[in-house]
Enzyme design. Structure first.
Site, PDB file in Angstrom:
ATOM      1  N   ILE A 215      46.955  27.595  81.829  1.00 15.70           N
ATOM      2  CA  ILE A 215      46.380  28.814  82.404  1.00 15.70           C
ATOM      3  C   ILE A 215      45.160  28.463  83.247  1.00 15.70           C
ATOM      4  CG2 ILE A 215      45.215  30.987  81.842  1.00 15.70           C
ATOM      5  CD1 ILE A 215      46.814  31.093  79.271  1.00 15.70           C
ATOM      6  N   GLN A 222      41.248  22.197  79.036  1.00 15.47           N
ATOM      7  CA  GLN A 222      42.214  23.049  79.703  1.00 15.47           C
ATOM      8  C   GLN A 222      42.891  23.936  78.670  1.00 15.47           C
ATOM      9  OE1 GLN A 222      44.468  19.950  81.748  1.00 15.47           O
ATOM     10  NE2 GLN A 222      46.323  20.560  80.651  1.00 15.47           N
ATOM     11  N   ASP A 376      26.883  34.525  78.544  1.00 10.89           N
ATOM     12  CA  ASP A 376      27.629  34.269  79.786  1.00 10.89           C
ATOM     13  C   ASP A 376      28.585  35.439  80.051  1.00 10.89           C
ATOM     14  OD1 ASP A 376      28.285  32.811  82.034  1.00 10.89           O
ATOM     15  OD2 ASP A 376      29.800  31.589  81.025  1.00 10.89           O
TER      16      ASP A 376
END
Length: 548
Positions: A215, A222, A376
């Site tokens: 994805i 990853q 974040d």
């Protein structure tokens, strides 16, 4: 030995450049020139005013600096400790250091070739050599390119520079906004091997299937879509890329060695807390590659949601511990849209404004009632889920706020909501105090000029969401949004530092998230004042909090 790698010398050099940068007598704006901000709510381009840093025009006379041999002689007693520290660091690095040295040389040669090519094109022109080329590979542009070539550690370091304007010169903070964390995908065969090694059992006994096409792929990890065999639940698997941890240790050890040597040779650098900053960066980066820490952050946030009764309004992905390790994190797959996709949000809930109110209350509550807060909350990490709840995603970066900083922060937020800039100046002075008396009235006037420019941020956000597979468009929007947020915060830091203030990093994390929420507010609820709305709780009972 890692200490032989010349490519990493750049990081401490930035700190040296900062000393020169802070001696300037005016506040450079993003993109050069002086910072221009509009008055009130008028456009910036209308009638701007110039904000100048108030450095003292007179400085006490300074004694002649010691010559280099004398400085070394004075610090001879510290040499055994330095040697012991360097030896221990080198041993912990291992043979990976030699390999990274070769990669560093290759990166320096590659970027050096780019600089020479660009230099040859401009050297003989009438315009002369551009300012961005005069420092060679230490100029912001070429240093950023070098970091990107050096891989995971330096990309993360570049992102740290971009998000820490209290530590680095403005030119570097601005340039490193462009430090993209993109990396080629590791072949699935290698990912499969890591999964087998980490889980210690056949993969088909754990997962019904794993999509071999990732994805997403970044420098450190990853992500692959999958389905659990036992429950048939859709999940995502975050896998640490092979060799990343060794690379991080080798790189960070080298950077630490350089910092220790520089502080030994130049005692003045101790005032910049250079080694302490490097240790902080090292600890933060190594936490990011230990997915057990992220799992702890997620589960702490889930406990907070349940304890506060927010679990029907917000959600974080469930962690599947039986198939998660230090290098593998298996999470519940959430489906939804970013908070910047207004059209899709309207199709899921009747009132987007209430969604924003929920997100704000959950996040503000976590500042004081959770072990850590999500640090974040850009559009890629804050979603409206299909079931109407707000989804908080990716807890790799979290913050922890001290009671003292939060007490000052509450005053700051209240003063921001009421536009009481004198109270704001006093709160910031308390938070970033360095023992220097400042002119609060003058500071307040400069703050008013800066915060009036918030109204001039571009509120038109164009997002191609994950309704399709165009993840690149979503990523591009996040980058643009983040640049604007950092630019505004950078303006605040520039003016504050001109008054001798130095804020804790937790303040930078808090401010950045508030600026994200400001963008969401003007998109989803343009008539709402997020800091004055009675539905949003941003204050605490001061009697229950103890000052540090």
């Amino acid at each position: 030995m890692a200490a032989a790698r010349g490519a990493a010398l750049s990081r401490p050099t930035i700190l040296l450049l900062q000393q020169h940068h802070r001696s300037l007598h005016q506040v450079p704006a993003v993109g050069g020139g002086l910072l221009r901000v509009g008055a009130g709510r008028r456009r910036v381009r209308a009638a701007g005013v110039r904000v100048r840093a108030r450095y003292s025009s007179s400085s006490p006379s300074q004694a002649q600096p010691q010559d280099f041999p004398s400085r070394l002689q004075d610090r001879a007693g510290e040499l055994p400790k330095l040697v012991e520290d360097l030896l221990q660091t080198s041993i912990s690095t291992g043979p990976r250091g030699a390999f990274r040295m070769a990669q560093g040389i290759q990166a320096v040669l590659g970027v050096g070739g780019e600089w020479l090519n660009d230099f040859s094109k401009t050297a003989n022109t009438s315009a002369g050599i551009p300012a961005q080329m005069r420092l060679g590979l230490l100029s912001p542009l070429y240093l950023r390119r070098l970091f990107e070539r050096m891989g995971a550690t330096y990309i993360k370091l570049g992102q740290f520079i971009a998000s820490a304007p209290t530590f680095f010169p403005a030119e570097y903070v601005e340039e490193f906004q462009n430090c993209f964390d993109r990396a080629p995908a590791v072949p699935y065969s290698e990912i499969e091997s890591i999964l087998r090694e980490e889980l210690q059992r056949p993969l088909d006994s754990v997962y019904e299937y794993i999509d071999p096409v990732p994805i997403a792929s970044a420098s450190i990890a990853q992500v692959h879509a999958a389905r659990l065999k036992s429950s048939q639940k859709d999940v995502v698997i975050k896998v640490l890329k092979p060799g990343i941890e060794d690379t991080l240790v080798a790189d960070l050890n080298f950077i630490y060695v350089v910092a220790r040597v520089l502080e030994f040779l130049n005692p003045e650098l101790e005032r910049t807390s250079l080694v302490a900053i490097i240790k902080d960066i090292k600890e933060s980066m190594l936490e990011e590659v230990d997915f057990r820490k992220e799992a702890v952050n997620i589960e702490a946030f889930q406990r907070y949601l349940e304890a506060m009764g927010f679990d029907r309004q917000a959600k974080a992905p469930f962690v599947y511990q039986h198939c998660s390790t230090k290098r593998v994190l298996t999470l519940e797959r959430l489906y939804g849209v970013p908070l910047t996709d207004l059209d899709s949000i309207r199709s899921l809930v009747p009132d987007p404004e209430l969604t924003l109110v929920t997100a704000l209350n959950v996040w503000f509550g976590s500042l004081i009632s959770c072990e850590s807060f999500h640090a974040d909350v850009h559009a890629g990490n804050l979603w409206l889920l299909r079931d109407g709840r707000v989804g908080f995603i990716d807890f790799g970066i979290v913050g922890r706020i001290s009671p003292r900083t939060w007490a000052a922060m509450e005053i700051f937020l209240a003063s921001f909501a009421t536009e009481d800039y004198n109270a704001m100046a006093s709160a910031l002075s308390e938070m970033g105090a360095t023992g220097t008396d400042i002119d609060v009235d003058s500071f307040a006037r400069d703050l008013q000029k800066i915060f009036s420019s918030i109204q001039e941020l571009d509120t038109e956000i164009i997002v191609a969401t994950a309704r399709g597979s165009d993840a690149t468009a979503v990523s591009a929007n996040v980058v643009v949004d983040e640049r604007q947020m950092n630019a505004l915060f950078l303006d605040l830091v520039r003016v504050s530092e001109s008054y001798g203030l130095k804020f804790p990093r937790e303040f930078a994390l808090l401010m950045k998230q508030l600026l994200y929420f400001d963008r969401y507010t003007r998109l989803l609820a343009p008539s709402m004042n997020m800091l004055r709305d009675e539905r949003i709780n941003i204050t605490t009972n001061q009697q229950t909090r103890r000052m540090d």
